[in-house]
Design a protein around this motif. Structure first.
Motif, mmCIF file in Angstrom:
data_model
loop_
_atom_site.group_PDB
_atom_site.id
_atom_site.type_symbol
_atom_site.label_atom_id
_atom_site.label_comp_id
_atom_site.label_asym_id
_atom_site.label_seq_id
_atom_site.Cartn_x
_atom_site.Cartn_y
_atom_site.Cartn_z
ATOM 1 N N ILE A 90 -10.019 6.015 3.648
ATOM 2 C CA ILE A 90 -9.061 6.598 4.587
ATOM 3 C C ILE A 90 -8.568 5.535 5.566
ATOM 4 C CG2 ILE A 90 -8.699 8.382 6.348
ATOM 5 C CD1 ILE A 90 -10.971 9.967 4.940
ATOM 6 N N VAL A 91 -9.477 4.704 6.051
ATOM 7 C CA VAL A 91 -9.109 3.640 6.995
ATOM 8 C C VAL A 91 -8.196 2.624 6.314
ATOM 9 C CG1 VAL A 91 -10.011 1.691 8.340
ATOM 10 C CG2 VAL A 91 -11.123 3.917 8.484
ATOM 11 N N ILE A 92 -8.507 2.260 5.096
ATOM 12 C CA ILE A 92 -7.669 1.301 4.366
ATOM 13 C C ILE A 92 -6.268 1.873 4.168
ATOM 14 C CG2 ILE A 92 -7.355 0.146 2.135
ATOM 15 C CD1 ILE A 92 -10.464 -0.158 2.096
ATOM 16 N N GLN A 93 -6.177 3.150 3.819
ATOM 17 C CA GLN A 93 -4.867 3.787 3.661
ATOM 18 C C GLN A 93 -4.138 3.850 5.003
ATOM 19 O OE1 GLN A 93 -3.456 4.871 0.617
ATOM 20 N NE2 GLN A 93 -1.666 4.819 1.938
ATOM 21 N N TYR A 94 -4.865 4.140 6.081
ATOM 22 C CA TYR A 94 -4.255 4.183 7.419
ATOM 23 C C TYR A 94 -3.658 2.814 7.778
ATOM 24 C CZ TYR A 94 -3.915 3.676 12.429
ATOM 25 O OH TYR A 94 -3.464 3.352 13.687
ATOM 26 N N LEU A 95 -4.425 1.761 7.573
ATOM 27 C CA LEU A 95 -3.937 0.417 7.906
ATOM 28 C C LEU A 95 -2.724 0.043 7.056
ATOM 29 C CD1 LEU A 95 -7.375 -1.390 8.319
ATOM 30 C CD2 LEU A 95 -5.802 -0.687 10.145
ATOM 31 N N THR A 96 -2.732 0.437 5.811
ATOM 32 C CA THR A 96 -1.591 0.185 4.923
ATOM 33 C C THR A 96 -0.359 0.947 5.399
ATOM 34 O OG1 THR A 96 -3.095 -0.146 3.069
ATOM 35 C CG2 THR A 96 -0.790 0.305 2.535
ATOM 36 N N ASP A 97 -0.528 2.221 5.740
ATOM 37 C CA ASP A 97 0.592 3.025 6.224
ATOM 38 C C ASP A 97 1.130 2.482 7.547
ATOM 39 O OD1 ASP A 97 0.285 4.644 4.020
ATOM 40 O OD2 ASP A 97 -0.677 6.293 5.099
ATOM 41 N N SER A 98 0.237 2.036 8.393
ATOM 42 C CA SER A 98 0.639 1.471 9.682
ATOM 43 C C SER A 98 1.465 0.197 9.483
ATOM 44 C CB SER A 98 -0.607 1.168 10.522
ATOM 45 O OG SER A 98 -0.266 0.634 11.755
ATOM 46 N N LYS A 99 1.043 -0.603 8.541
ATOM 47 C CA LYS A 99 1.767 -1.839 8.235
ATOM 48 C C LYS A 99 3.171 -1.535 7.688
ATOM 49 C CE LYS A 99 0.974 -6.217 5.856
ATOM 50 N NZ LYS A 99 0.047 -6.957 4.989
ATOM 51 N N LYS A 100 3.267 -0.499 6.871
ATOM 52 C CA LYS A 100 4.569 -0.104 6.315
ATOM 53 C C LYS A 100 5.545 0.287 7.415
ATOM 54 C CE LYS A 100 2.963 1.539 1.862
ATOM 55 N NZ LYS A 100 2.668 2.733 1.073
ATOM 56 N N ILE A 101 5.045 0.993 8.410
ATOM 57 C CA ILE A 101 5.908 1.389 9.530
ATOM 58 C C ILE A 101 6.462 0.150 10.219
ATOM 59 C CG2 ILE A 101 5.938 2.447 11.833
ATOM 60 C CD1 ILE A 101 3.920 4.500 10.747
ATOM 61 N N SER A 102 5.622 -0.827 10.446
ATOM 62 C CA SER A 102 6.061 -2.056 11.112
ATOM 63 C C SER A 102 7.134 -2.780 10.307
ATOM 64 C CB SER A 102 4.875 -2.998 11.332
ATOM 65 O OG SER A 102 3.938 -2.399 12.190
ATOM 66 N N LYS A 103 7.003 -2.740 8.998
ATOM 67 C CA LYS A 103 7.954 -3.444 8.137
ATOM 68 C C LYS A 103 9.269 -2.687 7.954
ATOM 69 C CE LYS A 103 4.787 -6.128 5.301
ATOM 70 N NZ LYS A 103 4.311 -6.382 3.943
ATOM 71 N N THR A 104 9.209 -1.366 7.919
ATOM 72 C CA THR A 104 10.402 -0.597 7.552
ATOM 73 C C THR A 104 11.205 -0.068 8.727
ATOM 74 O OG1 THR A 104 9.095 1.433 7.363
ATOM 75 C CG2 THR A 104 9.418 0.143 5.351
ATOM 76 N N GLN A 105 10.575 0.188 9.852
ATOM 77 C CA GLN A 105 11.289 0.792 10.983
ATOM 78 C C GLN A 105 11.710 -0.287 11.982
ATOM 79 O OE1 GLN A 105 13.423 2.766 12.628
ATOM 80 N NE2 GLN A 105 12.247 4.409 11.683
ATOM 81 N N GLN A 106 13.014 -0.466 12.144
ATOM 82 C CA GLN A 106 13.538 -1.505 13.029
ATOM 83 C C GLN A 106 13.672 -1.031 14.476
ATOM 84 O OE1 GLN A 106 13.876 -4.624 11.870
ATOM 85 N NE2 GLN A 106 13.105 -3.767 9.953
ATOM 86 N N ASP A 107 13.992 0.237 14.675
ATOM 87 C CA ASP A 107 14.155 0.781 16.020
ATOM 88 C C ASP A 107 12.780 0.914 16.681
ATOM 89 O OD1 ASP A 107 14.252 2.686 18.188
ATOM 90 O OD2 ASP A 107 16.240 3.268 17.474
ATOM 91 N N PRO A 108 12.549 0.248 17.829
ATOM 92 C CA PRO A 108 11.213 0.276 18.435
ATOM 93 C C PRO A 108 10.743 1.671 18.854
ATOM 94 C CG PRO A 108 12.736 -1.054 19.750
ATOM 95 C CD PRO A 108 13.468 -0.607 18.540
#
Length: 125
Positions: free
Chosen positions: A54-72
């Motif tokens: 679950i933690v590994i998936q959380y960290l992966t999902d969190s990283k995706k947000i940083s990469k895909t969402q440009q608006d702070p």
């Protein structure tokens, strides 16, 4: 109504993604983070084993947000929705207080990583 939709849409999107995506490959940083958590929030070996994917998936999902969402602001909104979703997933395993503390410990861990990388960059230059 519009505010509710804006808040719930990312939450629904992440919930669907978490169920359909294959488990990400763990890295050394994930293992170090889990060891750090084990010490800081007193995880038992059984809890650590249950939390690991679950933690590994959380960290992966969190990283995706940083990469895909440009608006702070939207990025922060998505991160909050993600944390709420994952806190609910952590609670049956480690309870509410430690589930909430997980995120503050994550921030401290990230801060320590940044400090360490900063020290290494200063030494190299």
């Amino acid at each position: 109504m519009k505010r509710i939709l804006i808040f719930l849409l990312p939450l629904i999107m992440f919930q669907g993604q978490a169920q359909t995506q294959p488990a990400p490959k763990p890295s050394r940083v994930h293992d170090i983070f889990l060891d750090y958590l084990t010490e800081k929030i007193s995880l038992t070996p059984a809890e650590k084993k249950q939390l690991r994917p679950i933690v590994i998936q959380y960290l992966t999902d969190s990283k995706k947000i940083s990469k895909t969402q440009q608006d702070p602001l939207l990025r922060e909104q998505e991160r909050i929705a993600l944390k709420i979703n994952y806190r609910k997933r952590f609670m049956p395993i480690i309870g509410e207080p430690r589930s909430t503390r997980f995120f503050s410990e994550e921030q401290l861990f990230r801060k320590k990583i940044r400090e360490e990388l900063s020290k290494r960059n200063v030494k190299e230059n």
